[in-house]
Motif scaffolding. Sequence first.
Motif, PDB file in Angstrom:
ATOM      1  N   SER A   6       0.811  -1.206   0.000  1.00 54.71           N
ATOM      2  CA  SER A   6       0.000   0.000   0.000  1.00 54.71           C
ATOM      3  C   SER A   6       0.844   1.256   0.000  1.00 54.71           C
ATOM      4  CB  SER A   6      -0.929  -0.010   1.219  1.00 54.71           C
ATOM      5  OG  SER A   6      -0.189  -0.153   2.410  1.00 54.71           O
ATOM      6  N   VAL A   7       2.074   1.212   0.512  1.00 51.83           N
ATOM      7  CA  VAL A   7       2.912   2.403   0.448  1.00 51.83           C
ATOM      8  C   VAL A   7       3.247   2.735  -0.991  1.00 51.83           C
ATOM      9  CG1 VAL A   7       5.205   3.313   0.968  1.00 51.83           C
ATOM     10  CG2 VAL A   7       3.898   2.197   2.757  1.00 51.83           C
ATOM     11  N   GLU A   8       3.668   1.696  -1.778  1.00 53.33           N
ATOM     12  CA  GLU A   8       3.930   1.946  -3.181  1.00 53.33           C
ATOM     13  C   GLU A   8       2.676   2.435  -3.879  1.00 53.33           C
ATOM     14  OE1 GLU A   8       4.937  -0.645  -1.557  1.00 53.33           O
ATOM     15  OE2 GLU A   8       7.008  -1.137  -2.052  1.00 53.33           O
ATOM     16  N   ARG A   9       1.544   1.847  -3.523  1.00 54.64           N
ATOM     17  CA  ARG A   9       0.287   2.235  -4.154  1.00 54.64           C
ATOM     18  C   ARG A   9      -0.004   3.704  -3.890  1.00 54.64           C
ATOM     19  NH1 ARG A   9      -3.850  -0.621  -6.005  1.00 54.64           N
ATOM     20  NH2 ARG A   9      -5.880   0.343  -6.127  1.00 54.64           N
ATOM     21  N   ARG A  10       0.206   4.147  -2.638  1.00 56.58           N
ATOM     22  CA  ARG A  10      -0.063   5.533  -2.308  1.00 56.58           C
ATOM     23  C   ARG A  10       0.872   6.455  -3.075  1.00 56.58           C
ATOM     24  NH1 ARG A  10      -0.322   4.062   4.061  1.00 56.58           N
ATOM     25  NH2 ARG A  10      -2.394   3.145   4.048  1.00 56.58           N
ATOM     26  N   SER A 396      -7.300   8.162  -7.533  1.00 55.79           N
ATOM     27  CA  SER A 396      -6.149   9.004  -7.296  1.00 55.79           C
ATOM     28  C   SER A 396      -6.527  10.240  -6.481  1.00 55.79           C
ATOM     29  CB  SER A 396      -5.525   9.426  -8.632  1.00 55.79           C
ATOM     30  OG  SER A 396      -4.453  10.304  -8.450  1.00 55.79           O
ATOM     31  N   ALA A 397      -7.656  10.866  -6.833  1.00 56.93           N
ATOM     32  CA  ALA A 397      -8.117  12.060  -6.105  1.00 56.93           C
ATOM     33  C   ALA A 397      -8.482  11.719  -4.669  1.00 56.93           C
ATOM     34  CB  ALA A 397      -9.315  12.671  -6.829  1.00 56.93           C
ATOM     35  N   PHE A 398      -9.125  10.582  -4.458  1.00 58.53           N
ATOM     36  CA  PHE A 398      -9.525  10.164  -3.110  1.00 58.53           C
ATOM     37  C   PHE A 398      -8.302   9.999  -2.217  1.00 58.53           C
ATOM     38  CE2 PHE A 398     -11.158   7.078   0.052  1.00 58.53           C
ATOM     39  CZ  PHE A 398     -12.342   7.709   0.408  1.00 58.53           C
ATOM     40  N   LEU A 399      -7.264   9.386  -2.743  1.00 63.43           N
ATOM     41  CA  LEU A 399      -6.036   9.169  -1.990  1.00 63.43           C
ATOM     42  C   LEU A 399      -5.334  10.489  -1.685  1.00 63.43           C
ATOM     43  CD1 LEU A 399      -3.933   7.070  -0.926  1.00 63.43           C
ATOM     44  CD2 LEU A 399      -2.863   7.240  -3.170  1.00 63.43           C
ATOM     45  N   ARG A 400      -5.199  11.317  -2.690  1.00 60.23           N
ATOM     46  CA  ARG A 400      -4.478  12.578  -2.533  1.00 60.23           C
ATOM     47  C   ARG A 400      -5.200  13.536  -1.588  1.00 60.23           C
ATOM     48  NH1 ARG A 400      -5.879  16.574  -5.630  1.00 60.23           N
ATOM     49  NH2 ARG A 400      -6.497  15.161  -7.320  1.00 60.23           N
ATOM     50  N   ILE A 401      -6.485  13.729  -1.804  1.00 58.93           N
ATOM     51  CA  ILE A 401      -7.247  14.676  -0.986  1.00 58.93           C
ATOM     52  C   ILE A 401      -7.404  14.154   0.436  1.00 58.93           C
ATOM     53  CG2 ILE A 401      -9.465  15.858  -0.750  1.00 58.93           C
ATOM     54  CD1 ILE A 401      -9.665  15.698  -3.849  1.00 58.93           C
ATOM     55  N   GLY A 402      -7.613  12.848   0.579  1.00 66.65           N
ATOM     56  CA  GLY A 402      -7.693  12.259   1.910  1.00 66.65           C
ATOM     57  C   GLY A 402      -6.390  12.439   2.677  1.00 66.65           C
ATOM     58  N   GLY A 403      -5.265  12.343   1.972  1.00 65.41           N
ATOM     59  CA  GLY A 403      -3.973  12.560   2.606  1.00 65.41           C
ATOM     60  C   GLY A 403      -3.798  13.996   3.076  1.00 65.41           C
ATOM     61  N   ASP A 404      -4.222  14.941   2.232  1.00 68.30           N
ATOM     62  CA  ASP A 404      -4.154  16.354   2.619  1.00 68.30           C
ATOM     63  C   ASP A 404      -5.025  16.627   3.845  1.00 68.30           C
ATOM     64  OD1 ASP A 404      -2.470  16.824   0.489  1.00 68.30           O
ATOM     65  OD2 ASP A 404      -4.042  17.609  -0.822  1.00 68.30           O
ATOM     66  N   MET A 405      -6.201  16.036   3.852  1.00 71.59           N
ATOM     67  CA  MET A 405      -7.119  16.211   4.975  1.00 71.59           C
ATOM     68  C   MET A 405      -6.498  15.671   6.263  1.00 71.59           C
ATOM     69  SD  MET A 405      -9.235  14.179   7.034  1.00 71.59           S
ATOM     70  CE  MET A 405      -9.318  12.705   6.031  1.00 71.59           C
ATOM     71  N   SER A 406      -5.884  14.499   6.187  1.00 65.17           N
ATOM     72  CA  SER A 406      -5.338  13.875   7.391  1.00 65.17           C
ATOM     73  C   SER A 406      -4.189  14.679   7.985  1.00 65.17           C
ATOM     74  CB  SER A 406      -4.865  12.452   7.081  1.00 65.17           C
ATOM     75  OG  SER A 406      -3.722  12.460   6.241  1.00 65.17           O
ATOM     76  N   GLN A 407      -3.469  15.431   7.154  1.00 63.66           N
ATOM     77  CA  GLN A 407      -2.363  16.239   7.630  1.00 63.66           C
ATOM     78  C   GLN A 407      -2.805  17.617   8.102  1.00 63.66           C
ATOM     79  OE1 GLN A 407       1.415  16.034   5.460  1.00 63.66           O
ATOM     80  NE2 GLN A 407       0.482  14.529   4.101  1.00 63.66           N
TER      81      GLN A 407
END
Length: 429
Positions: A6-10, A396-407
């Motif tokens: 999952s790290v590579e996937r992210r 891709s958008a779900f992963l990226r935006i979710g990451g921004d939200m979590s930070q």
Amino acid sequence: MGNNGSVERRTVLKAAGVSVAALGLGAATGCGGSGSGAGDGTVTIRYAWWGADERAKRINRSIELFEKKYPKIKVQTDFQDYVAFWEKFQTQAAGGNPPDVFQNAVGFLRKYDKRGILLDLKSQIDAGNLSLKNFRAGVEKVGQVDGKQLGIPVGSNTMSLVVDEKVFEKAGIEPEQGWTWDEYFAALKRIHDTRKVAGDTGYFAIMYLYDLYLRQNGKAFFTKDGLGFDEADLTEWWTDGYNRVKAGIITDPKRVEQDKPKSSLSAGHAASEFTWDNFTVRYTAEGASSYGLAPIPTTDGKRTGQYLASLMLSASAHTKHPEEVARFIDFMVHDPEVGRIMGYDRGILATTEQYDAFKPSDAPSKAIARYEQDVAAAGVLGTITPHPAGADTVESAFLRIGGDMSQGTTKVSDAVKQFFSEAKTALAV
């Protein structure tokens, strides 16, 4: 599904427009030229895939067997890492020169079928050049879209929860089939409080996991034409995730970035991580603990929302050699020796011929096989939800935006609005 996880996937999904069930790093080999013929009746077909060097070695050994059985069919190969593969493929497809046969995933079926890129393999099945017999648990249906057979699975996988067995044991936690999300989150808090480590690496931006949660609640991430949930649903999911990050129950997203390319689970900064079951071999290679597979938490103690997904082989609608391509695909998914060569590199082998031929000897592969057997025996497997054209960009958008939200760089409310805006654009193409 080589160096998967999952790290590579992210990491790779941050490139817009890409999605998958399996990942890896590699380098390009021979490429170029469309499928061709020779004066002696020999034809050449082009086969492209993404993956690591180990996957390439296994596939090339399999191709050698194929060319011995079919000396009039030569296979020209091309492989690279996931992002580079799809960038090149999109260029080739736009120019009307995609590979004759290529590795594919469910998120791309409608996208490229809509563009007239994918060959409907039903005609070759009807002609007897390709068999749909002996696929395990009906996984062949993963490649079926709107009555067409657009892909043939090479392996199966399903979402799982990978756990650090030592941490869970010391915390006195024994996951059981049917445990609930409340029980799972309580376990994470107990691990945090007693073992002084985060319980999970960050579940809230994994599209396929959220799909399972939605399916447990009578919805789904995708419908045939768009999204199957609304802003209120996602607000609840991401607010919950953000609060758990702030409470320390979930690994600090900055730490997750620092741990790359390793997983924060194998780096010892979390006790669990959701991922595809066949990716789990990476944790043993990366980490110093022992890692096992636990059941997906449920809403009602019964339904997990799980289904079998798959990497698959698809063919180009532009190929000049559909019969040869079909025979190649048939060989690659049914030949027992190919099964012994490939093992679980791309998931649990999809056909009974190959599944029975390969006897896993290492502990991770045995655990993966046992996990899928247990999930099937539990009777929780359903059918995969539809993926509309544009699903790869949405993931891709779900992963990226979710990451921004979590930070904390984007408020939950703003992140939700941004995601739905980007998803609307992607699904309208």
